[in-house]
Design an enzyme around this catalytic site. Structure first.
Site, PDB file in Angstrom:
ATOM      1  N   VAL A 107       0.860  -1.349   0.147  1.00 54.41           N
ATOM      2  CA  VAL A 107      -0.030   0.098  -0.039  1.00 54.41           C
ATOM      3  C   VAL A 107       0.738   1.176  -0.074  1.00 54.41           C
ATOM      4  CG1 VAL A 107      -1.551   1.317   1.483  1.00 54.41           C
ATOM      5  CG2 VAL A 107      -1.905  -1.122   1.061  1.00 54.41           C
ATOM      6  N   CYS A 108       0.227   2.261  -0.732  1.00 58.38           N
ATOM      7  CA  CYS A 108       1.106   3.601  -0.704  1.00 58.38           C
ATOM      8  C   CYS A 108       2.538   3.247  -1.203  1.00 58.38           C
ATOM      9  CB  CYS A 108       1.226   4.223   0.731  1.00 58.38           C
ATOM     10  SG  CYS A 108       1.497   6.092   0.654  1.00 58.38           S
ATOM     11  N   THR A 109       3.532   3.906  -0.890  1.00 56.52           N
ATOM     12  CA  THR A 109       4.863   3.872  -1.337  1.00 56.52           C
ATOM     13  C   THR A 109       5.640   2.679  -1.141  1.00 56.52           C
ATOM     14  OG1 THR A 109       5.609   5.135   0.510  1.00 56.52           O
ATOM     15  CG2 THR A 109       5.320   6.345  -1.370  1.00 56.52           C
ATOM     16  N   THR A 127       0.630   3.367  -6.397  1.00 60.31           N
ATOM     17  CA  THR A 127       1.179   3.986  -5.101  1.00 60.31           C
ATOM     18  C   THR A 127       0.454   5.151  -5.008  1.00 60.31           C
ATOM     19  OG1 THR A 127       3.368   4.323  -4.135  1.00 60.31           O
ATOM     20  CG2 THR A 127       3.102   4.956  -6.365  1.00 60.31           C
ATOM     21  N   SER A 157      -3.184   2.427  -3.398  1.00 58.74           N
ATOM     22  CA  SER A 157      -2.666   3.830  -3.621  1.00 58.74           C
ATOM     23  C   SER A 157      -2.323   4.258  -2.146  1.00 58.74           C
ATOM     24  CB  SER A 157      -3.805   4.572  -4.400  1.00 58.74           C
ATOM     25  OG  SER A 157      -4.882   4.743  -3.978  1.00 58.74           O
TER      26      SER A 157
END
Length: 244
Positions: A107-109, A127, A157
């Site tokens: 998730v995310c970065t 991301t 994201s």
């Protein structure tokens, strides 16, 4: 036999590191903790407390060397990814677990960490919107969507997408009915007071403010990603020579 039919005991590893963004994984954790027959592992290089970027502290329960073979490898993001993208021992752990995991996820970065470990090349992924171009630099086909599923790679994201990601994985593993029951149980019924949760819907001044505020951080990360890209290219060339 489908994964939904054969899961008896599910091992899920949540990878932690200093300056992780807590909501990247705590929202997801709420979903994972409600999965049938799931064993969750909070993984880190040591059992020392992990301080998130917002100041909350978490206790890992399993070191990388103690970790079992995982069915699900899950990597959150946060400012702390900067150092981990060039941490050979950290990336080696992701590579080893990622090669045999049933699902490789982020998730995310956290997606940047998977990509730095060579686990997203040839896959579609997402991301945080501020880092989509950096993920692309790492050779990944980027998609600006809330959750992206490409075979056994599932990515979410930014930050709050962790809950959406968790529910998507729950549906993959156990079917829609289980995922929907978990959603209802945690009353995940988002009704945000503003429609500014993405760069496509945020007012132009808000978008400009957030972009400007992150400019220095993103430039530092871009330089790190460029070094990682160079290292990956060198490694791939050496492998090509060796196996030719």
């Amino acid at each position: 036999m489908s994964v939904k039919e054969q899961v008896c005991s599910l091992s899920i590893g949540i990878v932690l590191f200093p300056n992780v963004t807590q909501l990247d994984f705590t929202g997801t954790y709420e979903v994972f903790a409600r999965l049938p027959n799931a064993q969750l592992y909070l993984l880190a290089q040591t059992l020392e407390p992990i301080r998130s970027d917002g100041g909350l502290t978490f206790l890992p329960d399993t070191t990388f060397t103690q970790a079992p073979a995982l069915d699900v490898l899950f990597v959150p993001g946060g400012p702390g990814i900067n150092g981990k993208m060039e941490d050979e021992k950290f990336l080696e752990f992701l590579k080893i677990q990622g090669k045999q995991a049933r699902y490789v996820t982020a998730v995310c970065t956290g997606s940047l960490l998977l990509a730095a470990a060579g686990l997203l090349q040839g896959y579609r992924a997402t991301t945080h919107w501020l880092s989509l171009d950096l993920l692309e630099m790492l050779g990944v086909e980027t998609v600006a969507e809330r959750v992206v599923i490409d075979r056994n790679r599932i990515t979410g994201s930014g930050v709050t997408a962790g809950i959406d990601f968790g529910l998507a994985l729950a549906a993959e593993l156990f079917g829609d009915a289980i995922a929907q029951a978990i959603q209802l149980g945690i009353e995940y019924n988002p009704q945000p007071p503003f429609n500014s949760g993405s760069p496509q819907t945020a007012p132009a001044p808000v978008l400009a403010r957030v972009t400007a505020a992150s400019q220095n951080v993103q430039e530092i990360r871009r330089q790190i990603v460029q070094r990682v890209v160079t290292q990956l290219q060198t490694t791939n060339k050496l492998n090509h020579i060796y196996f030719a």
